[in-house]
Enzyme design. Structure first.
Site, PDB file in Angstrom:
ATOM      1  N   GLY A   1       0.775  -1.222   0.000  1.00  0.00           N
ATOM      2  CA  GLY A   1       0.000   0.000   0.000  1.00  0.00           C
ATOM      3  C   GLY A   1       0.811   1.279   0.000  1.00  0.00           C
ATOM      4  N   SER A   2       0.337   2.248   0.747  1.00  0.00           N
ATOM      5  CA  SER A   2       0.856   3.620   0.673  1.00  0.00           C
ATOM      6  C   SER A   2       2.270   3.779   1.181  1.00  0.00           C
ATOM      7  CB  SER A   2      -0.073   4.570   1.437  1.00  0.00           C
ATOM      8  OG  SER A   2      -1.339   4.640   0.804  1.00  0.00           O
TER       9      SER A   2
END
Length: 592
Positions: free
Chosen positions: A287-288
């Site tokens: 993810g981020s």
């Protein structure tokens, strides 16, 4: 008397003598026969005690001698010790006993004998021992890895059908601690997993076993990591969890855990899931946390020529049937710091497209993200990512925020070390290093300095606030990604990750903490995101391990991000179009 006995048995008489009187030759033969019969009877009475005594001598002298006075009677060879970076014992070989029985030769009452043996050996069951003692087979093991004192007590029971044999056994005194890193051998003494397998020849050779193998692990840090992550794993009723603490300058893995874990003293009692090393052998879309790599690559490529540069995040990006949106949309133009601390997928995707696919791929390759790690473990996974032909503009966008590419948590740890240490990438290692390790430059010192500011800003003013350990200047990035199962994303099922480093004014260590499918808890107020679930655990971990690693809290010291914070305040007040925002950010970059 002899004459009478022979007459009664119908012995022959001679015509030359008196009736009923045997001849001299007959008398001698009769005497010899009587002596032979007496000898046979005497031997029948004496043989059992003699044999029994010989067996007791064998048990007492040959098999119950103190350790160190007999050869090891096992196929498992001795192995070198394994120690942590400070010489604390992690694995060692000791001489133990195997207790076996020949059930068909048992002389004692099996039920009473089973009770006596169970009383001597901890964690054994009298019923199970009784089953072995009464088994129909000719040979059964009752116990392995029996200590000499316990073996002596069993020997003292005096059962001739029980045998004691010496064998070399591997002992892990810290039980589950660092189990996936250390690994374990099989019954023949050959490494099966972890460094036990990776260094099998070195550990078992006559030359290699003379010196212990020193790992980079610090048991003090390892204990703290396992406790904090284990508590989180249980509270979140998660499917799994991974934690890594990495030295940013040497690449040494100071601690590494994968949950669930196992006891290498009895690996067969754990399931496959527990023995599976998720830190190095499982890949995830993280993810981020990838947004830091995306911004750093654009800074390095020059497509971000000013930290004040803004990107249009006012509306989602539509790419065919795919739609890229922000979870906490600001619906406006965002500067680079805003893109980062608000974790904007839209802004990050546009930064990546502007830099281009080739820059993205080259950066990931330099950070070791497109190949298995070279760490000293047999369990090393190959990252999953599109082929060059299929690496489309959409792929460039999604990879920029950690979707469409799967790597191990150890991959991410190595990449974050390069982000904050001045720009040098070094492969993670599990072996203690006694001096500097060579590395490859990926980012300039200036890019690395900018990333340290942005990571610190995310903890002070962004999604990582709950990781802010006072005085330790923690920086980091949250990452919450839906799990991808069979090509489909599962809503409500997350991989929540926090990638951190400290202290950000002079980084020493990177921490990666990941929880697979958290279910929410009272502490996280039911949330399953990285900022709510993982960040608080990282804060507690930093506060525990900082002093152990020589990093003391300094409440009055911090990385200078005041100008960045002022710029954020202006933007939130609606002044991001003005020159004050530009001046604030320019001043911040000048003072790096």
């Amino acid at each position: 008397m002899a004459t009478r006995a022979l007459s009664q048995l119908g012995g022959p008489t001679s015509g030359g003598g008196r009736a009923g009187q045997p001849l001299p030759g007959q008398r001698q033969r009769a005497q010899r026969s009587a002596r032979q019969r007496a000898m046979v009877v005497m031997l029948m009475f004496l043989a059992p005690p003699l044999l029994f005594g010989a067996r007791l001598v064998d048990l007492g002298v040959n098999q119950a001698r103190p350790l160190g006075t007999a050869e090891i009677g096992s196929a498992a060879p001795p192995r070198a010790d394994i120690v942590d970076r400070n010489g604390v014992e992690l694995a060692r070989t000791f001489e133990a006993y195997a207790v076996s029985v020949e059930p068909r030769r048992l002389a004692s009452d099996p039920r009473e004998l089973a009770r006596q043996i169970a009383a001597i050996l901890p964690d054994t069951d009298a019923g199970a021992i009784f089953d072995e003692l009464t088994h129909s087979g000719s040979f059964r093991y009752l116990a392995r890895r029996v200590l000499p004192s316990e073996a002596q007590r069993i020997n003292d029971l005096g059962e001739p059908a029980i045998h004691l044999s010496r064998e070399a056994e591997r002992l892990y005194p810290n039980f589950n601690l660092a189990a996936h890193a250390i690994g374990y051998p099989d019954d023949q003494g050959h490494g099966v997993a972890g460094v036990e397998r990776q260094f099998d020849e070195r550990l078992s050779s006559s030359d290699g076993r003379a010196e212990p193998l020193a790992l980079s692990i610090d048991v003090r840090v390892q204990q703290a990591l396992e406790h904090e992550l284990g508590t989180l794993y249980q509270a979140q009723r998660a499917e799994g969890a991974v934690g890594v603490v990495l030295d940013v300058d040497s690449g040494e893995v100071v601690a590494m855990t994968s949950l669930p874990d196992f006891n290498p003293n009895a690996p067969g009692q754990a399931g496959d899931e527990a023995r599976y090393n998720k830190a190095s052998f499982a890949t995830y879309e993280l993810g981020s946390t990838f947004k830091a790599i995306t911004i750093a690559s654009a800074l390095e490529a020059g497509t971000i020529d000013s930290i004040a540069k803004r990107y249009d995040a006012s509306a989602p990006i539509q790419m065919g049937r795919f739609r890229i949106r922000d979870d906490h949309a600001k619906n406006r133009w965002l500067s680079v710091p805003e893109v980062f601390i608000h974790s904007s997928n839209i802004g990050t995707a546009k930064i990546a497209v502007e830099a281009g696919r080739d820059v993205q791929r080259a950066t990931l390759e330099k950070l070791g993200m497109l190949a298995p790690l070279e760490i000293e473990l047999p369990e090393r996974a190959r990252p999953q990512f599109p082929s060059l032909e299929r690496w489309s503009e959409l792929s460039t966008m999604t990879i920029s925020y950690g979707h469409g590419i799967s790597v191990t948590p150890l991959h991410l740890a190595g990449a974050y070390a390069a982000l904050v240490n001045g720009g040098i990438y070094r492969q993670p290692t599990l072996i203690r290093q006694d001096g500097p390790r060579p590395g490859a430059r990926v980012f300039s010192p200036e890019t690395s300095a900018s990333m340290r500011q942005l990571l610190r800003l995310t903890v002070t003013d962004g999604t990582g606030r709950r990781a802010d350990a006072p005085g330790y200047r923690v920086g980091g990035k949250t990452g919450t990604a839906e799990k991808n199962a069979s090509g489909r994303y599962q809503r409500g099922t997350n991989v929540s990750t926090f990638a951190a480093a400290f202290p950000m004014d002079a980084p020493r260590y990177v921490i990666i903490a990941m929880v697979d499918d958290p279910r929410g808890s009272k502490e996280s107020a039911g949330f399953r995101t990285a900022g709510m679930v993982v960040a608080p655990a990282v804060k507690r971990l930093v506060e525990r391990i900082g002093p152990l690693l020589g990093v003391k809290p300094e409440p009055t010291r911090d990385l200078d991000i005041a100008a960045l914070q002022a710029g954020l305040n202006e933007a939130q007040a609606g002044g991001n179009e003005g020159c004050g925002w530009q001046r604030s950010l320019t001043a911040a970059m000048t003072r790096r």
